[in-house]
Motif scaffolding. Structure first.
Motif, PDB file in Angstrom:
ATOM      1  N   LYS A   1     -22.853  75.952  80.655  1.00  0.00           N
ATOM      2  CA  LYS A   1     -23.597  76.760  79.686  1.00  0.00           C
ATOM      3  C   LYS A   1     -24.861  76.040  79.240  1.00  0.00           C
ATOM      4  CE  LYS A   1     -20.208  79.724  79.736  1.00  0.00           C
ATOM      5  NZ  LYS A   1     -19.348  79.023  80.692  1.00  0.00           N
ATOM      6  N   GLY A   2     -24.813  74.732  79.038  1.00  0.00           N
ATOM      7  CA  GLY A   2     -26.012  73.991  78.651  1.00  0.00           C
ATOM      8  C   GLY A   2     -27.088  74.029  79.728  1.00  0.00           C
ATOM      9  N   SER A   3     -26.685  73.942  81.020  1.00  0.00           N
ATOM     10  CA  SER A   3     -27.661  74.026  82.111  1.00  0.00           C
ATOM     11  C   SER A   3     -28.326  75.397  82.140  1.00  0.00           C
ATOM     12  CB  SER A   3     -26.977  73.741  83.448  1.00  0.00           C
ATOM     13  OG  SER A   3     -26.429  72.439  83.459  1.00  0.00           O
ATOM     14  N   LYS A   4     -27.558  76.451  81.836  1.00  0.00           N
ATOM     15  CA  LYS A   4     -28.154  77.789  81.816  1.00  0.00           C
ATOM     16  C   LYS A   4     -29.155  77.926  80.679  1.00  0.00           C
ATOM     17  CE  LYS A   4     -24.310  80.206  84.036  1.00  0.00           C
ATOM     18  NZ  LYS A   4     -23.249  81.237  83.901  1.00  0.00           N
ATOM     19  N   VAL A   5     -28.871  77.312  79.527  1.00  0.00           N
ATOM     20  CA  VAL A   5     -29.820  77.361  78.421  1.00  0.00           C
ATOM     21  C   VAL A   5     -31.121  76.671  78.817  1.00  0.00           C
ATOM     22  CG1 VAL A   5     -30.274  76.570  76.076  1.00  0.00           C
ATOM     23  CG2 VAL A   5     -28.061  77.552  76.638  1.00  0.00           C
ATOM     24  N   LEU A   6     -31.028  75.501  79.459  1.00  0.00           N
ATOM     25  CA  LEU A   6     -32.244  74.804  79.889  1.00  0.00           C
ATOM     26  C   LEU A   6     -32.987  75.601  80.950  1.00  0.00           C
ATOM     27  CD1 LEU A   6     -31.094  71.065  80.038  1.00  0.00           C
ATOM     28  CD2 LEU A   6     -32.313  72.268  78.225  1.00  0.00           C
ATOM     29  N   GLY A   7     -32.260  76.351  81.756  1.00  0.00           N
ATOM     30  CA  GLY A   7     -32.927  77.212  82.736  1.00  0.00           C
ATOM     31  C   GLY A   7     -33.774  78.276  82.069  1.00  0.00           C
ATOM     32  N   VAL A   8     -33.263  78.859  80.985  1.00  0.00           N
ATOM     33  CA  VAL A   8     -34.046  79.847  80.239  1.00  0.00           C
ATOM     34  C   VAL A   8     -35.253  79.176  79.591  1.00  0.00           C
ATOM     35  CG1 VAL A   8     -33.991  81.508  78.352  1.00  0.00           C
ATOM     36  CG2 VAL A   8     -32.023  81.281  79.853  1.00  0.00           C
TER      37      VAL A   8
END
Length: 1110
Positions: free
Chosen positions: A572-579
């Motif tokens: 989930k943290g990697s997806k936030v950084l992707g956004v």
């Protein structure tokens, strides 16, 4: 000599080898007279492969060397023997006879163009003998096939049977068996060709015997049906009307498929004869109530052909088609076909009516209840009925709200109920796809994808259906988050359409305003990240709401992290950084800095996963230290480097590349000796040097010459404010800065500056947009003999076979590069090129191959052995140079050639272009505009110019240019006639004005220089600005070296006077100019030169000498 027959096993092997092709087929080429063997084998009584052999002859007979007219005659004889043999249902069967008839006819039709059409007479005569036995029961099947064969012959050679149409009509009237359909279709097709091709023949006259058959003279003379029409009808109208009456009375003998064939031929005849459509309507409209879809298809074709005859019956047709779709006992394909017909008819009616008749196509608004899908309808049927509901809704939109109330919204909601199972089915289910397809149909409705009018999109945004769909999608994402990827795909479909992208943006804005505040903060929120990516990509949506949500989600992940979390936090943290990365790529960093820096700082300090913390720290450092534009460039570069992970099957069969022969370096070194890239127009001056200016103290990325283009300073408030940028405005900046003195301009200077500003605004700034290009025409060729020796290609054969033996190169790519400032040089692709024939082929005593040499006006022109090549330059500085050329190409035997060719020289004359003209200048005033522009530039480039401090904005609005002029002089000891000829040949496009009556008369008489300003000195006082009137009264031009030279050589022949003056304006890309003022005398010419690019003067001296003194 008798031929040895082949056994059935040999024939099976031969047929299989021919089907396979290649070498297996080639091995039978040595077997003589295979066609004769095949025909003799077919006639053998106990031969088991007769039908297979007949089909083999149909497919491959024309590929044999012994295929000729004699074979066709033997084929007809074989056909006669088989047809006339009694049927024993063992060796001679009805299927054998039918196949022999069909295959023989097929062979004739496909190969008759190779021979005279008269050869078909024997076949047609035999077929006519077969059909001339009406009501004969035993051979009725054979007679029907013979009729079909004759119909195909008539179709391939129109009017072949036109002169025996009377006999065919008699046979149709006499035949009473089931093959009457074949007779009827044959006769109908003959009538069709007579009408369409306007042939003057009587169909009641039977004086021409049926047999023996002779090909009509019209086909013999023109190899096709020749019409003698002069705009009038040559056929017998009354006889054709009688034939049509007979045909229209006989449809009951036709099957459904026969009726389709019959109607396809009858409709063109009825149109040509101008028959009343009501006759056809009365005869055939009742078939719409049939349960056979073929008969319904006939009625629909009739409806589309005679639209006006069915006025008022559209609703009846639509209701019948709707009833067919509701008959559950019918096949599904027929029910779907009925709905497709209904949709197609509606579209056809809309397109055919146009503006002629504003008529309601199918009255869909009154049939709306009939279109609702039933519960147990198949899914495909539901999809089509929903499409019809969308059309019904469009007809409801045309009414006022007082008439329909909320009908549109009710139609939409009630229709979607039939596919509501998508709410609990998997997102990839077909039901879900049908539901979202229906959403798109209802939303877009009748809006065309090709219409660029934005008003229709605005109407959709304000419609009730759009607001209902918005609320429905919001509820879906809140209640069933697994549908978020499907909704994102729906939005992507709208964003991908140029017409409807505004709808997608409006949906994203709605989701940002109404969805983000309502989402539940839990791990399921990760399913919404595809939607968050789309919101982050849209720069019209403020990122503040999304960043606040992401901050809350990161706080939630930190609080919920524990031993049982596993990889959830990392994922989930990697997806936030992707956004976050998506936001950095599509938004200015000033809009993101505060909230995004808080999010990244919190992640760096408190997030439990080390990798996510490190990535957040990198993003935060980049946000703080790197300006916005460079940051986006770095992130884009990361996209390019990521690529695709290597496949685990990299060594498997799926990744095997085609074998290629490695190029021979030793051979490639000498390739420039026989592969040549030549200029089409040779240079006047072969420049062996170029002026290179030092770049000391100048950025290496900038051109060596200070081109005088710089960005205009934008106000501070308009600049992009990055997180790392700090703006300091000293208090004394506006006080201590010296003020520019007030400049006073007269009207002349003001007019010059206005002309220059208008002109420079049409010159593109190559730093921000595509610059002005210079094109060099070249030709590529290569010599055959050395190419064959080096690369192992077979040497040419003797005689006329040399053409086939010439070598060729394929998929040639020419790459260009240069150390000169010519910008990026695009490569050039040549798909195919033949080599030049050997030199002895051009000997006048030998025969020249005409297929590769074109002779025009006595000159041999090798067109297909020279490929045109265009080199495109975008100069950053007008300077000579060299273009390095490298070639990559493929030979016929698989070699890949990589080598360097001789460089292409670029001269200063290649940089000569005509000055650009602003778009608002009318064509008829362009000569005057060029003359005024010359005067303005001449004044600006002068030593005492009053425009030195002025800057002129370039096209694009980002750059400005200043003029720094230089002047020079050149004396040419050349007669006036030679100078005028050279000017007309090389500088005619750049001449803007000719001054002086003697010179004007000479140049006008030449007729080469046109559309310029002609000035007579005696009557034009405006010439004082550019050339002295008094100077025309002086003697021949000369340069003085001593003060007293004028006094010593004061005696000058009065017959040698100045004739006039040429004014020449040359544009040097990217934005410079070269101005010539040529004062022409009888024996010499003084060239005054001014330019705003002083390095070009280093090449002009050699150019003028080569131009006028060579």
């Amino acid at each position: 000599m008798s031929l040895k027959p082949l056994s059935p096993q040999d024939w099976e092997s031969l047929i299989d080898d021919f089907q396979h092709g290649g070498s297996r087929r080639h091995k039978w080429s040595s077997t003589p007279s295979l066609l004769d063997l095949a025909l003799s084998s077919i006639l053998k009584k106990d031969f088991p492969l007769k039908i297979q052999l007949i089909i083999f002859l149909e497919e491959f007979s024309d590929s044999f060397l012994d295929f000729d007219e004699h074979f066709l005659e033997r084929l007809v004889d074989t056909l006669k023997i088989i047809i006339q043999s009694p049927t024993d249902n063992l060796f001679i069967t009805m299927s054998l006879k039918d196949q022999m008839l069909v295959s023989t006819t097929s062979i004739f039709i496909s190969t008759i163009h190779q021979f005279n059409i008269i050869i078909v007479e024997s076949l047609v005569e035999f077929l006519l003998i077969l059909i001339n036995r009406p009501n004969h029961g035993p051979d009725r099947q054979t007679r029907g096939v013979a009729c079909e064969c004759l119909r195909e012959l008539e179709r391939s050679h129109p009017c072949l049977l036109s002169h025996i149409a009377g006999h065919l009509w008699s046979l149709c009237q006499n035949e009473r068996t089931h093959v009457t359909q074949s007779y009827m279709l044959l006769f109908t097709w003959v009538i069709h060709n007579i009408v369409v091709h306007n042939v003057n023949v009587s169909i009641l006259n039977t004086s021409v015997p049926l047999v023996p058959f002779n090909v009509p003279q019209s086909l013999l003379l023109s190899d096709g049906c020749s019409s003698t029409s002069n705009g009038s009808n040559n056929y017998n109208y009354k006889e054709l009307r009688r034939a049509m009456a007979f045909l229209l009375e006989s449809p009951q003998v036709l099957t459904a498929c026969g009726m389709v064939e019959f109607m396809a031929v009858i409709i063109p005849i009825a149109v040509a004869l101008e028959l009343q459509a009501s006759m056809l309507k009365v005869q055939f409209f009742g078939m719409v109530y049939s349960y056979d879809p073929m008969l319904c298809h006939v009625v629909l074709k009739l409806y589309l052909s005679f639209f006006d005859a069915f006025d008022g019956q559209e609703g009846e047709i639509a209701r019948r088609l709707m009833l067919i779709s509701k008959e559950a006992q019918s096949f599904l394909v027929f029910r779907l076909l009925a709905l497709h017909w209904l949709l197609g008819l509606n579209q056809s009616v809309l397109s055919s009516k146009g503006d002629k008749k504003k008529k309601k196509p199918m009255a869909f608004d009154s049939m709306g209840l009939s279109f609702y899908p039933n519960v147990f309808d198949p899914l495909a049927l539901k999809a089509l009925k929903l499409d019809l509901l969308a059309l019904c809704m469009e007809s409801l939109k045309s009414k006022s709200d007082s008439e329909v109330g909320n009908s549109v919204e009710k139609v939409f909601e009630d229709g979607i109920v039939s596919v509501s199972a998508y709410k609990w089915l998997p997102p990839r289910s077909t039901e879900t796809a049908v539901a979202f397809r229906a959403f798109h149909k209802f939303l877009i409705g009748g809006s065309s994808h090709f219409d660029t009018d934005p008003s229709t999109t605005t109407t959709i945004m304000e419609s009730t259906i759009f607001h209902s769909l918005q609320g429905m999608l919001l509820d879906m994402m809140l209640e069933c988050q697994k549908l978020v990827p499907v909704i994102v795909a729906f939005v992507d479909r709208l964003l991908g359409c140029q017409k409807h992208c505004w709808l997608g943006e409006r949906l994203l804005q709605t989701f940002d305003e109404n969805l983000l505040p309502k989402v539940v903060m839990d791990y399921k929120l990760a399913s919404c990240f595809p939607l968050f990516d789309r919101i982050a990509e849209n720069d019209t949506i403020p990122p503040s709401r999304l960043l606040e949500l992401l901050i809350k989600f990161m706080v939630f992940l930190v609080e919920k992290h524990g031993p049982d979390t596993g990889l959830k936090s990392w994922s989930k943290g990697s997806k936030v950084l992707g956004v976050c990365r998506t936001m950095l790529m599509h938004h200015h960093s000033s809009r993101l800095f505060l909230r995004l820096s808080r999010l990244l700082a919190f992640t760096c300090l408190y997030f439990p996963d080390l990798e996510v913390r490190d990535n957040a720290r990198i993003y935060l450092r980049m946000l703080i230290c790197v300006p916005g534009k460079k940051l986006r460039d770095m992130l884009n570069l990361g996209d390019q480097l990521l690529g695709i992970s290597p496949s685990p099957l990299s060594n498997s069969i799926f990744n095997i590349q085609s074998p290629r022969t490695s190029h021979n370096i030793k051979k490639s070194r000498n390739i420039s000796s026989y592969v040549h890239l030549d200029r089409v127009e040779p240079l006047l001056v072969k420049q062996s040097w170029s002026l290179s200016l030092s770049t000391l103290g100048v950025d290496s990325n900038k051109p060596g010459y200070l081109e005088g283009i710089r960005d205009s300073e934008s106000p501070v408030e308009e600049r992009e404010i990055d997180g790392s940028a700090e703006i300091h405005i000293p208090e004394t900046e506006t006080i201590s800065q010296p003020q520019e003195p007030l400049r006073v301009m007269d009207s002349k200077i003001s007019e010059i500056l206005g002309t220059l500003r208008s002109y420079f605004s049409s010159i593109p700034d190559y730093r921000h947009m595509q610059g002005i290009k210079v094109r060099i025409s070249c030709t590529l060729r290569f010599e055959s003999e050395p190419f064959n020796r080096e690369w192992g290609v077979d040497s040419p054969a003797s005689g006329l076979d040399r053409v086939d033996a010439l070598p060729a190169i394929y998929a040639t790519v020419l790459n260009f590069s240069s150390s000169a400032p010519y910008g990026s040089l695009p490569s050039y692709h040549i798909p195919f090129l033949l080599g030049e024939p050997p030199k002895n082929d051009y000997d006048s005593h030998q025969q020249v191959p005409l297929d590769i040499v074109l002779v025009e006006n006595g000159n041999v022109e090798e067109e297909i052995v020279r490929a045109p090549v265009m080199i495109e330059l975008e100069p950053r500085e007008p300077t000579p140079g060299l273009i390095d050329v490298s070639i990559v190409t493929n030979t016929e035997n698989g070699h890949i050639i990589r080598a360097r060719l001789h460089s292409i020289p670029i001269g200063i004359e290649d940089m000569f272009l005509m000055a650009t003209v602003p778009s608002d200048i009318p064509k008829e005033v362009i000569p005057g505009y060029y003359s005024d522009l010359f005067s303005a530039l001449w004044e600006a480039c002068g030593s005492s110019s009053n425009t030195g401090r002025e800057t002129f904005p370039l096209k694009g609005g980002k750059g400005v240019a200043a003029i720094s002029g230089t002047q020079s002089v050149k004396l040419l000891e050349v007669p006036s006639t030679s100078l005028i000829q050279a000017t007309e040949r090389y500088l005619a496009p750049f001449v803007v004005s000719v001054i002086g009556e003697p010179l004007v008369n000479l140049v006008k008489d030449g007729g080469i220089i046109r559309d310029i300003i002609w000035k007579d000195v005696a009557s034009d006082s405006s010439l004082v600005d550019t050339t002295s009137v008094a100077s025309l009264d002086r003697g021949p031009l000369h340069l003085t070296y001593f003060d007293d030279e004028d006094e010593r050589d004061s005696v000058v022949s009065t017959s040698k006077r100045n004739m006039g003056c040429f004014l020449i304006l040359i544009f040097l890309p990217p934005r410079f100019h070269l101005l010539f003022q040529m004062e022409v005398c009888d024996v010499s010419t003084l060239v005054r030169i001014r330019t705003d690019h002083w390095p070009c003067l280093a090449y002009i001296d050699d150019y003028l000498e080569a131009l006028f003194l060579a």
